[in-house]
Design a protein around this motif. Structure first.
Motif, short mmCIF file in Angstrom:
data_model
loop_
_atom_site.label_atom_id
_atom_site.label_comp_id
_atom_site.label_asym_id
_atom_site.label_seq_id
_atom_site.Cartn_x
_atom_site.Cartn_y
_atom_site.Cartn_z
N GLU A 36 0.61 17.79 -6.72
CA GLU A 36 0.27 19.18 -6.37
C GLU A 36 -1.20 19.30 -5.97
O GLU A 36 -1.55 20.11 -5.12
N ARG A 37 -2.06 18.49 -6.59
CA ARG A 37 -3.49 18.65 -6.36
C ARG A 37 -4.19 17.38 -5.88
O ARG A 37 -5.35 17.44 -5.49
N HIS A 38 -3.53 16.25 -5.92
CA HIS A 38 -4.22 15.00 -5.63
C HIS A 38 -3.42 14.11 -4.69
O HIS A 38 -2.19 14.18 -4.64
N ALA A 39 -4.16 13.27 -3.96
CA ALA A 39 -3.57 12.18 -3.20
C ALA A 39 -3.67 10.92 -4.05
O ALA A 39 -4.70 10.67 -4.68
N LYS A 40 -2.59 10.15 -4.07
CA LYS A 40 -2.55 8.95 -4.90
C LYS A 40 -2.37 7.73 -4.00
O LYS A 40 -1.38 7.61 -3.29
N LEU A 41 -3.35 6.85 -4.04
CA LEU A 41 -3.32 5.62 -3.26
C LEU A 41 -3.13 4.45 -4.21
O LEU A 41 -3.88 4.31 -5.19
N ALA A 42 -2.12 3.63 -3.95
CA ALA A 42 -1.82 2.46 -4.80
C ALA A 42 -1.81 1.21 -3.93
O ALA A 42 -1.11 1.16 -2.92
N ILE A 43 -2.60 0.23 -4.31
CA ILE A 43 -2.68 -1.05 -3.58
C ILE A 43 -2.35 -2.16 -4.56
O ILE A 43 -3.02 -2.32 -5.57
N ILE A 64 0.86 -1.18 0.00
CA ILE A 64 0.00 0.00 0.00
C ILE A 64 0.89 1.23 0.00
O ILE A 64 1.80 1.34 0.84
N ALA A 65 0.67 2.12 -0.93
CA ALA A 65 1.46 3.35 -1.02
C ALA A 65 0.52 4.54 -1.09
O ALA A 65 -0.50 4.50 -1.78
N LEU A 66 0.87 5.57 -0.35
CA LEU A 66 0.11 6.83 -0.37
C LEU A 66 1.09 7.96 -0.62
O LEU A 66 2.06 8.14 0.13
N SER A 67 0.85 8.72 -1.65
CA SER A 67 1.70 9.86 -1.98
C SER A 67 0.80 10.98 -2.47
O SER A 67 -0.43 10.82 -2.58
#
Length: 553
Positions: A322-329, A316-319
Motif C-alpha cells: 500500500e505504501r512501499h515498493a519492494k525490490l528483491a534480488i 529480480i522481483a519488484l512489487s
C-alpha cells in the motif's frame, strides 16, 4: 609442606634409666639396704616383669618411630611429586605464555596491517573524492556544453535513439559524481528528495485534468520530473547485462508485469506500477551494485546437476504494498554469516580477496546510504532448499492399436546427507507394493514414450495449485519454470516433443543463496494521511511537551 615432628622418647629413656638403676641396686645389695628398698623388688617375678615392661615400651616406641619415619618418607615422596608437577605446570604455563605471546604478536601485526590498510584505503577514498570533486568543478562548463549539444541533437533528430541514451548516460555520470563528492550521501539524497517532494506537490496542485500524468505537466512547468518508474530504472540497470533475446522479449511485454524467459541470465518479475519520488539514477546505482555483487558470488555456486545449471540465474522481483515498493534480488552465492551481517554495509568492508577486488567495499556502502537517503530499508536473508512433493500427470497421444496413455506419478523432493536435492519417484498405483529400499534417488526424473505428448499437469503439495501445459511445438524443447515461485523457482520441466516420441524431464532447482530486500516509499503515499504515524508523532510531541511543562511552571 612437610610438617612432621619427631618427639624425643622421654618416657622410654626414663624407663630405661630406671631399669638400669634397678638392675644396679639388684647387683649392689649394700646400696639397696642403704636406701631400704622393699623386698618385693628383689623377687625374680618382679624383675622379669619390669624388664618386660621396659622392653615392650621400647618396642612400642621403636614401632612408632618407624611408622612416623615411613609417614615422613611418604610425605617427602609426595612433596617431590608435587614439586615435579609444579615444575611441569610451570613449564606448561611458560609454553602457554609463549604461545599467547606469539598469538598476541600475530594479532598486533594483523591489526596493524588492517589499520594501515584502512588508513591507506581512507586516503585513497579521500583522494578519489578529491579527484571527483575537481572533475565535477572543472567539468561543469564542458558538461553544460555537452548537455546542450545532446539536447539540441535529440530535438533535431528525434528518430535517432542514440541521443536520448547519451543524455541518460551523461546525467547518470554526473549524478554519480554528485554522490561521490557528497560528505553525507544519505543527507544529500534526502535534501534532493525534499525538493522533489515540493515539485511533486506543485504538479498535483496544478493538475487540471484528474488523470493527466504528472510528468506531462512537469515538462511544461517544473524544472524536472520529480518521480520516476522503478521498473524502468531496474531495466536500465540490467539491460547492459542482457543478451539480445532477453532485451527483445522484455520490449515485447506490455502488460502490467514484466517477466523473464526461463533460460535467460535473469529471472525478473517486475511490476510496472511502482512510481517513486526522486532521481532514477539513484535506483539504477542501487540495482547495479546489488546485481554485480550477486553476479560475483553466484559464480561461486556449483551445482552437481548439469541440467539444473542452465536455470541458475539471478532473480529480480519488484512489487508494491500500500505504501512501499519492494525490490528483491536473489543470488545463489554462499550464505552470509550472522557475525558479518552488519559489516557488509560498512565502508571498505569486503570478503573478496585482494586480487578479486575492484570497488574495495564501496558497492553495498553506497546502496545502504542511498536507501537511507530515501528513508527506506535494506536487509538480507539466507535461503535454504525446501523439500516438497509433486504430482505429475502426463497424457500421451495414441494411434493405431496403441490408444492414448495417461500416467500419474508422485515425486518427492528431499535433501540427501550432503544437502543435495534428490528425487524419490513412486508410481501411484505401485505405492503400496514398493518398499522404501526400492525407491531410487536421482537428481532428475524423466518420462520417455514412443508416442507424442499431449498435455502435462503438475501439482505441488505445498501450494495445492495445479498447472497445466499443452500444445507443445514439435521438434522443439519447451522450458517451464515453477509458476508458484517465479522469483526463486523450485523446479523446471523440459518437454521434448516429436511426432512419434516425447520426453519430459522434471528438474529440482537448488535454491540455496542470499536474498536482498530493499523497501522504498512510493510517491503516491506522499498524499496519504497516515493516521497511525500521526498518532505516534502526536504521542511523541505530547511526551516532550509534558517534560518541558514542569520546567516552564
Amino acid at each position: 609442606m612437610i610438617n612432621q615432628r619427631f618427639p624425643f622418647p622421654w618416657f622410654s629413656a626414663l624407663l630405661l634409666l630406671g631399669l638400669c638403676l634397678y638392675l644396679y641396686l639388684l647387683g649392689n645389695p649394700d646400696a639397696a639396704r642403704f636406701y631400704r628398698l622393699p623386698e618385693l623388688l628383689f623377687i625374680w617375678h618382679v624383675q622379669i616383669s619390669a624388664i618386660a615392661v621396659v622392653l615392650v615400651v621400647l618396642m612400642i616406641d621403636v614401632r612408632r618411630f618407624y611408622r612416623r619415619q615411613q609417614r615422613f618418607l611418604n610425605d617427602v615422596s609426595d612433596m617431590r611429586e608435587e614439586v615435579k608437577a609444579l615444575k611441569a605446570s610451570k613449564k606448561q604455563l611458560q609454553a602457554k605464555a609463549h604461545s599467547y605471546s606469539s598469538q598476541t604478536d600475530k594479532l598486533k601485526f594483523f591489526i596493524s596491517d588492517r589499520l594501515l590498510e584502512y588508513i591507506e584505503y581512507d586516503e585513497k577514498f579521500m583522494h578519489f573524492k578529491g579527484i571527483a570533486a575537481e572533475v565535477r568543478h572543472n567539468g561543469i562548463i564542458c558538461y553544460d556544453k555537452l548537455l546542450t549539444a545532446l539536447q539540441f541533437a535529440r530535438d533535431s533528430d528525434s528518430d535517432n535513439e542514440l541521443y536520448p541514451e547519451a543524455l541518460t548516460s551523461l546525467n547518470y555520470l554526473w549524478d554519480l559524481l554528485d554522490l561521490s563528492t557528497a560528505d553525507n550521501i544519505a543527507l544529500h539524497i534526502n535534501n534532493q528528495l525534499s525538493e522533489c517532494e515540493e515539485y511533486f506537490y506543485q504538479a498535483q496542485l496544478q493538475r487540471e485534468k484528474p488523470r493527466l500524468q504528472a510528468d506531462t505537466l512537469a515538462a511544461e512547468t517544473l524544472p524536472y520530473t520529480p518521480t520516476f518508474s522503478a521498473h524502468n530504472a531496474i531495466l536500465r540497470a540490467i539491460r547492459p547485462l542482457m543478451n539480445e533475446t532477453d532485451t527483445q522479449a522484455m520490449q515485447e511485454q506490455e502488460e502490467r508485469w514484466c517477466h523473464g524467459h526461463p533460460l535467460t541470465s535473469f529471472h525478473y518479475d517486475l511490476s510496472k506500477t511502482c512510481e517513486l519520488l526522486g532521481n532514477e539514477n539513484h535506483l539504477v546505482l542501487v540495482v547495479e551494485n546489488l546485481v554485480k555483487n550477486a553476479q560475483f558470488y553466484s559464480a561461486r555456486a556449483k551445482s552437481d546437476c548439469s541440467q539444473a545449471k542452465k536455470y541458475q540465474s539471478l532473480s529480480i522481483a519488484l512489487s508494491s504494498t500500500e505504501r512501499h515498493a519492494k525490490l528483491a534480488i536473489y543470488n545463489q552465492g554462499p550464505h552470509i554469516p550472522a557475525e558479518i551481517a552488519e559489516q557488509i554495509y560498512q565502508l571498505g568492508y569486503t570478503t573478496r580477496k585482494a586480487k578479486e577486488q575492484h570497488g574495495r567495499g564501496l558497492g553495498l556502502y553506497f546502496v545502504k546510504e542511498i536507501v537511507n537517503g530515501y528513508e527506506g530499508n535494506i536487509e538480507h536473508s539466507n535461503i535454504d532448499n525446501q523439500p516438497d512433493s509433486y504430482s505429475v500427470r502426463i497424457e500421451f497421444e495414441g494411434s493405431g492399436f496403441a490408444g492414448p496413455e495417461v500416467i500419474t506419478e508422485m515425486v518427492d523432493i528431499a535433501l540427501d546427507d550432503e544437502q543435495r536435492l534428490c528425487c524419490h519417484l513412486q508410481s501411484e498405483h505401485q505405492d503400496e507394493e514398493r518398499s522404501d529400499s526400492e525407491h531410487v534417488e536421482q537428481r532428475t526424473v524423466e518420462w520417455k514414450r514412443s508416442r507424442a505428448i499431449k498435455s502435462v499437469e503438475i501439482t505441488a503439495r505445498s501450494s495445492g495449485q495445479t498447472h497445466a501445459y499443452r500444445d507443445f511445438p514439435v521438434n522443439e524443447t519447451t522450458h517451464v519454470l515453477d509458476p508458484d515461485h517465479p522469483h526463486i523457482p523450485r523446479w523446471a520441466i523440459e518437454i521434448q516433443a516429436r511426432k512419434r516420441s516425447s520426453k519430459l524431464t522434471l528438474i529440482p532447482l537448488d535454491n540455496t543463496g542470499v536474498l536482498f530486500n530493499v523497501t522504498l516509499p512510493l510517491a503516491e503515499t506522499q498524499f496519504e494521511y497516515d493516521e497511525e504515524a500521526v498518532q505516534v508523532s502526536d504521542t511523541y510531541i505530547n511526551g516532550i511537551e509534558e517534560k518541558f511543562r514542569s520546567i516552564d511552571g
